[in-house]
Design an enzyme around this catalytic site. Structure first.
Site, PDB file in Angstrom:
ATOM      1  N   ASP A  21       0.728  -1.192   0.067  1.00 38.73           N
ATOM      2  CA  ASP A  21       0.203   0.038  -0.039  1.00 38.73           C
ATOM      3  C   ASP A  21       0.775   1.399   0.002  1.00 38.73           C
ATOM      4  OD1 ASP A  21      -2.314   1.617  -0.077  1.00 38.73           O
ATOM      5  OD2 ASP A  21      -2.434   1.141   2.362  1.00 38.73           O
ATOM      6  N   ASN A  23       1.592   3.589  -2.697  1.00 43.61           N
ATOM      7  CA  ASN A  23       1.959   3.913  -4.140  1.00 43.61           C
ATOM      8  C   ASN A  23       1.527   5.388  -4.391  1.00 43.61           C
ATOM      9  OD1 ASN A  23       3.048   1.463  -4.416  1.00 43.61           O
ATOM     10  ND2 ASN A  23       1.795   0.922  -5.946  1.00 43.61           N
ATOM     11  N   HIS A  38       3.102   3.647  -8.805  1.00 42.71           N
ATOM     12  CA  HIS A  38       2.759   2.155  -9.236  1.00 42.71           C
ATOM     13  C   HIS A  38       4.066   1.817  -9.922  1.00 42.71           C
ATOM     14  CE1 HIS A  38      -1.173   2.375  -7.699  1.00 42.71           C
ATOM     15  NE2 HIS A  38      -1.566   2.954  -8.976  1.00 42.71           N
ATOM     16  N   TRP A  70     -10.897  -2.074  -9.629  1.00 40.85           N
ATOM     17  CA  TRP A  70     -11.614  -1.386 -10.673  1.00 40.85           C
ATOM     18  C   TRP A  70     -12.388  -0.382 -10.817  1.00 40.85           C
ATOM     19  CZ3 TRP A  70      -9.972  -4.381 -14.924  1.00 40.85           C
ATOM     20  CH2 TRP A  70      -9.708  -5.603 -14.750  1.00 40.85           C
ATOM     21  N   LEU A 132      11.715 -20.290  -4.554  1.00 41.34           N
ATOM     22  CA  LEU A 132      10.541 -19.357  -4.088  1.00 41.34           C
ATOM     23  C   LEU A 132       9.495 -19.453  -5.166  1.00 41.34           C
ATOM     24  CD1 LEU A 132       9.647 -17.111  -1.995  1.00 41.34           C
ATOM     25  CD2 LEU A 132      10.419 -15.560  -4.283  1.00 41.34           C
TER      26      LEU A 132
HETATM   27  C1  FPP Z   1      -1.691   0.416  -3.356  1.00 40.66           C
HETATM   28  O1  FPP Z   1      -1.132   1.598  -3.551  1.00 40.66           O
HETATM   29  C2  FPP Z   1      -1.090  -0.424  -4.708  1.00 40.66           C
HETATM   30  C3  FPP Z   1      -2.010  -0.884  -5.699  1.00 40.66           C
HETATM   31  C4  FPP Z   1      -3.419  -0.800  -5.430  1.00 40.66           C
HETATM   32  C5  FPP Z   1      -1.113  -1.546  -6.677  1.00 40.66           C
HETATM   33  C6  FPP Z   1      -0.162  -2.251  -6.481  1.00 40.66           C
HETATM   34  C7  FPP Z   1       0.518  -2.640  -7.637  1.00 40.66           C
HETATM   35  C8  FPP Z   1       1.788  -2.857  -7.787  1.00 40.66           C
HETATM   36  C9  FPP Z   1       2.924  -2.199  -6.721  1.00 40.66           C
HETATM   37  C10 FPP Z   1       2.283  -3.145  -9.097  1.00 40.66           C
HETATM   38  C11 FPP Z   1       2.325  -4.788  -8.937  1.00 40.66           C
HETATM   39  C12 FPP Z   1       2.992  -5.543 -10.323  1.00 40.66           C
HETATM   40  C13 FPP Z   1       3.156  -6.605 -10.370  1.00 40.66           C
HETATM   41  C14 FPP Z   1       3.720  -6.932 -11.826  1.00 40.66           C
HETATM   42  C15 FPP Z   1       3.019  -7.731  -9.675  1.00 40.66           C
HETATM   43  P1  FPP Z   1      -2.178   2.764  -3.612  1.00 40.66           P
HETATM   44  O2  FPP Z   1      -2.414   3.074  -4.714  1.00 40.66           O
HETATM   45  O3  FPP Z   1      -3.592   2.164  -2.905  1.00 40.66           O
HETATM   46  O4  FPP Z   1      -1.771   3.871  -2.672  1.00 40.66           O
HETATM   47  P2  FPP Z   1      -2.295   4.990  -1.727  1.00 40.66           P
HETATM   48  O5  FPP Z   1      -3.250   4.040  -0.763  1.00 40.66           O
HETATM   49  O6  FPP Z   1      -1.299   5.953  -1.338  1.00 40.66           O
HETATM   50  O7  FPP Z   1      -3.396   5.607  -2.628  1.00 40.66           O
END
Ligand code: FPP
Length: 242
Positions: A21, A23, A38, A70, A132
């Protein structure tokens, strides 16, 4: 960079699950669009797979896209799909180099054809790896997984392959989940300080230890993974006993 020595006296959990969480907040703090967070998050996923393989975890499961994601803007969902396309190819390389077997859980049917093909390829081309197991949850929701498992079970009952009786155990039911044949997570890590399960592995996390870090996912690193494992080593797991 830590040394192997610091791991010497630690019990290494077999299975670590991560809610990645933060990003969006990581990007916002830097005045960047959310999708930059992301992208950086994907780089950290790659590094974490390598770290987990070297540390000796048997399973690493990450929450990449939930059944609720989504609902995000069309732009953000589109950007995440593009990242999956790009990183699936890179991940194949990382997996092959590190003897990692990749598996996806969740309902992949909702993704575009080419992404489904990419997922199938990634699983197929790594299925003989013996190191792994890296599990990626995509279009995954814990409730949805249990709902789909119940449908599969009902179909088996209808076809006469199963009996819906008291003999049907929790272990029997767990074989209908996407995680069939995998051990339950010993340790759940959630980044960015939030104290929720967010519909992740609801059945499987029943007795997992939880470690919350304030780091945003793009700032997560090997040191923090080791900190989580050290915290896990201090826990006294009783599984409901005394
Ligand atoms: C949460 O951060 C993250 C996500 C919903 C997406 C996570 C996906 C990745 C890190 C990419 C993974 C890729 C592969 C190929 C496995 P958020 O956007 O909810 O952050 P926020 O809570 O700060 O808004």
């Amino acid at each position: 960079m830590g040394t192997e020595n610091e791991l010497k006296d630690l019990i290494i959990p077999d299975h670590v699950a991560i809610i990645m969480d933060g990003n969006g907040r990581w990007a916002k703090k830097r005045g960047l669009p959310r999708t930059f967070g992301h992208r950086q998050g994907c780089t950290v996923v790659e590094r974490t797979v390598e770290d987990a393989a070297r540390i000796g975890l048997k399973y690493l499961t990450v929450y990449a896209f939930s059944t609720e994601n989504w609902k995000r803007s069309e732009d953000e969902v589109g950007a995440l799909m593009q990242l999956f396309r790009y990183y699936m190819v890179r991940l194949l390389d990382v997996a092959v180099k590190n003897n990692v077997r990749v598996k996806m859980i969740g309902d992949r049917r909702r993704f575009p054809e080419d992404i489904i093909a990419g997922i199938d390829r990634l699983e197929n081309d790594t299925k003989e790896a013996t190191g792994l197991t890296f599990v990626i949850a995509v279009n995954y929701g814990g409730r949805d997984e249990i709902r789909r498992a119940a449908i599969k079970f009902a179909e088996d009952v209808k076809a006469g392959r199963r009996e819906a009786s008291e003999e049907f155990s929790e272990d029997d039911f767990s074989e209908y989940l996407d995680t069939a044949h995998m051990p339950y997570p010993d340790l759940l890590i959630r980044t960015s300080g939030e104290l929720r399960l967010s519909n992740f592995l609801l059945w499987q996390l029943a007795y997992s230890e939880i470690y919350i870090t304030d780091l945003y996912w793009p700032d997560f690193n090997r040191d923090e993974l080791i900190n989580a494992i050290k915290a896990y080593n201090k826990r006294n797991r009783r599984f409901g006993g005394v």
